[in-house]
Every structure is written in C-alpha cells, then in structure tokens.
Design an enzyme around this catalytic site. Sequence first.
Site, PDB file in Angstrom:
ATOM      1  N   GLU A  96      26.045   9.734   5.081  1.00  0.00           N
ATOM      2  CA  GLU A  96      25.976  10.931   5.941  1.00  0.00           C
ATOM      3  C   GLU A  96      27.103  10.917   6.975  1.00  0.00           C
ATOM      4  O   GLU A  96      26.937  11.340   8.111  1.00  0.00           O
ATOM      5  CB  GLU A  96      24.620  11.040   6.653  1.00  0.00           C
ATOM      6  CG  GLU A  96      23.401  10.751   5.819  1.00  0.00           C
ATOM      7  CD  GLU A  96      23.213  11.722   4.669  1.00  0.00           C
ATOM      8  OE1 GLU A  96      24.006  12.660   4.546  1.00  0.00           O
ATOM      9  OE2 GLU A  96      22.276  11.523   3.899  1.00  0.00           O
TER      10      GLU A  96
ATOM     11  N   SER B  33      15.064   7.277   3.840  1.00  0.00           N
ATOM     12  CA  SER B  33      16.016   7.988   2.980  1.00  0.00           C
ATOM     13  C   SER B  33      15.290   8.889   1.988  1.00  0.00           C
ATOM     14  O   SER B  33      15.730  10.014   1.718  1.00  0.00           O
ATOM     15  CB  SER B  33      16.902   6.992   2.224  1.00  0.00           C
ATOM     16  OG  SER B  33      17.767   6.310   3.103  1.00  0.00           O
TER      17      SER B  33
END
Length: 394
Positions: A370, A98
Amino acid sequence: MSTAPTAPFDLIVVDSLLTDDERLLRDTVADFATRELAPNIAGWYEDGTLPVSDLAPKLGDLGVLGMHLEGYGCAGASATEYGLACMEIEAVDSGLRSLVSVQGSLAMFAIHHWGSEEQKEHYLPGMAAGSTVGCFGLTEPDAGSDPANMRTRATRDGDDWVLTGTKMWITNAPVADVAVVWARTEDGYAGFIVDTDTEGFSAPEITRKLSLRASVTGEIVLDGCRVPDARRLPHVHSLRGPLTCLNEARYGIIFGALGAARDALSTALGYVSTRQVFDSPLSSFQLTQAKLADMAVELDKSYLLALQLGRLKDAGELAPHQISVGKLNSTRVALEITRECRTLLGASGITLEYSPLRHANNLESVLTYEGTAEMHQLTIGQALTGEQAFRNRS
C-alpha cells in the site's frame, strides 16, 4: 518498591478520547479476536496458511467486512470505529487484518465507490457476509509503486472486454470468488469485476514466504479472459480509481500496525516481569525500563496521531498526504517496537510461543505494501514543498 503496572495506552488515558460506541465496538472485536483468532494464529503462521473460507463468514457475522461502507449489508460504521477494529485484528496478526482490508477497503470499496447499482446489489451483500471472498488486482511484477506502467491490457470486443496480463502479490487471490482487476485501455485505465471461475483466469499461490505467512497470497494470470462490459466499473476511467481504493486500505494500516506493536509490547511487559536475571525480575533493570518507556511513548504518540486522522476522515477532511503521514509513522514505529521487544525476550523471542518476531516479520511487508515508505516520504515532501519528486528529472 513495586507498584501496580500500567498498560501502555493507560499512560495517557487514551480511552478518554473514545466515545462509548467506539469503546464498545473495539471491545467486541477484541473479544472475538481473543476467542476465535489468537488461539490458532501460531499454527496458521507456522503452516503458512489461513482458512479464509471458514474465517470470512465469521468476520462477516462480526460486521467488519466493508464495515465503513453504507448499505448493501454493510455496517455503516465510522472511520474511527473501522480503525479500532483493524487495530484489534492486527494485534493478533497482520495477515488477518490484510484479509479484512483487502475485502472491505479494496475489493468492496471499489465496487461501492465506482460500480453500478446492479454491480453493488449483485456483489456487496455476499462480500459483507463473507460468503463471497474478493481480491484486488493492481500490482504487477514490474509495476508496483508506478501503477501507470501496468502492462495488463483490456481490449474491447463487441459487448465484451478481453483482459491479458499478470498481477502479483495479490492477497486472497487463490481463494477469491471475485477479483477487481485494473487494466489499461485505449482510453486510459479501467476496473473490471471478474468472477474467478471465468475462463482465462487463474491465480497460482505464492508460497515459501517469510512474512505474512498467515495470509493467502497469489498471482492473477489473465490469458484472454473475457469479461462482459456490464462488469466494467462504469464511473472511473483513470488511475484515480485504484488510488482512491489504496488510500482506504492505507488508512486501516495506520491503526492496524499499532495493534501489532501494542501486542508485542504487552507480551514483552509480561515476559520481563517474570524472567529472573541475577536474582531479580528483568523488569527491574534500568536498561529494560528505558527500552519499555521509549516504546510506550512512541506507541502512545502514534495512537494519538491515528485518532486525529480518524476524526479528520469522519469529518470528510482527510487528505491523501495526511494518510501518508499516518502510514509512514505507524509502520515505522511498529516495526521498531516489535524488533526491540524481541530483544527483551532473548532466545525465547525467536519462537512462535511469543508474538514480537512474528509481528516484526509481518510488518516488513506492511511497511512495503500500500505504498513503500519511500513513496510516502515523497508524498509528504510534495505537500511540504509543492514540488513533485516521483520521477527523475533530466
């Protein structure tokens, strides 16, 4: 009769589908991950922290920050190479991937794709080197899957813009030097590059997380934050801006989540080969082998899908709905594999001595961010039927 064990990806000789350069890059990132990241990850996860200021320059030296971008200190790697790098980093932990994704595929990509030449030259070299940490402010407390309903506003005031609003669940925000923030304007939507020491900008950290603990997460609070027009991204005035960036990050997840699954499966394979049950290794039992076989097949199929999508992206032919196919599949399969691997470890599987449950906890977030699984299902459904089902119809 015992034979030499076969690694999951070796079942179908997936390496034969990679070029020499792709294998070299993958192995370089894997070596870095083994040396620099893996020995520390259990401690970072347990403590609920990540030393971003120390790690970012090391990741910059490795060349993985914005590695798929051209120029400005970026490596200019292929999409497939970027995917393989994500896989090796997430094999250690999703929080580490991430960090790389938010820096390169969200914050840096937004500036690289939508920014002015002056903005690119000012921000991108430092971000590629890891000396400047970025974050990406889109999600809000009441606007996740539907960013069109964002409440953050940008109002023009002479040569400046005044930003007011709140962003939520923003990776890197509390430690970032620069934030790419999206806001509504009178004419649509706009992106702004905000130096985090700007008056009116704050980023309180979100703590007590049960997932992505080895990742720094925060809010972004904009209280009359004044930003010059020179820091507005000039080449986008719609939601196409942030959505294009999200597709870049989703692509990395397609490979990354499989890294977590591969590590969990490798860990389980190692455990069952030494764990004695009824005077035999756990690996010798039929139910154990059935679980291992099913997981390996699903992992290998998912890797083949990821590679196909990587080839399409390198050819400039990857469509948004195809990214949804990959993200939906990889996160689902990886979550199922990591959970199943935990069962093979028994009680040992609930400790930080072993990775599967940590990966599973992380993947609960990866499944959601996402784009939730449901949103990707609807994107694929629209591609199949030609009908848009994102909003209820009265």
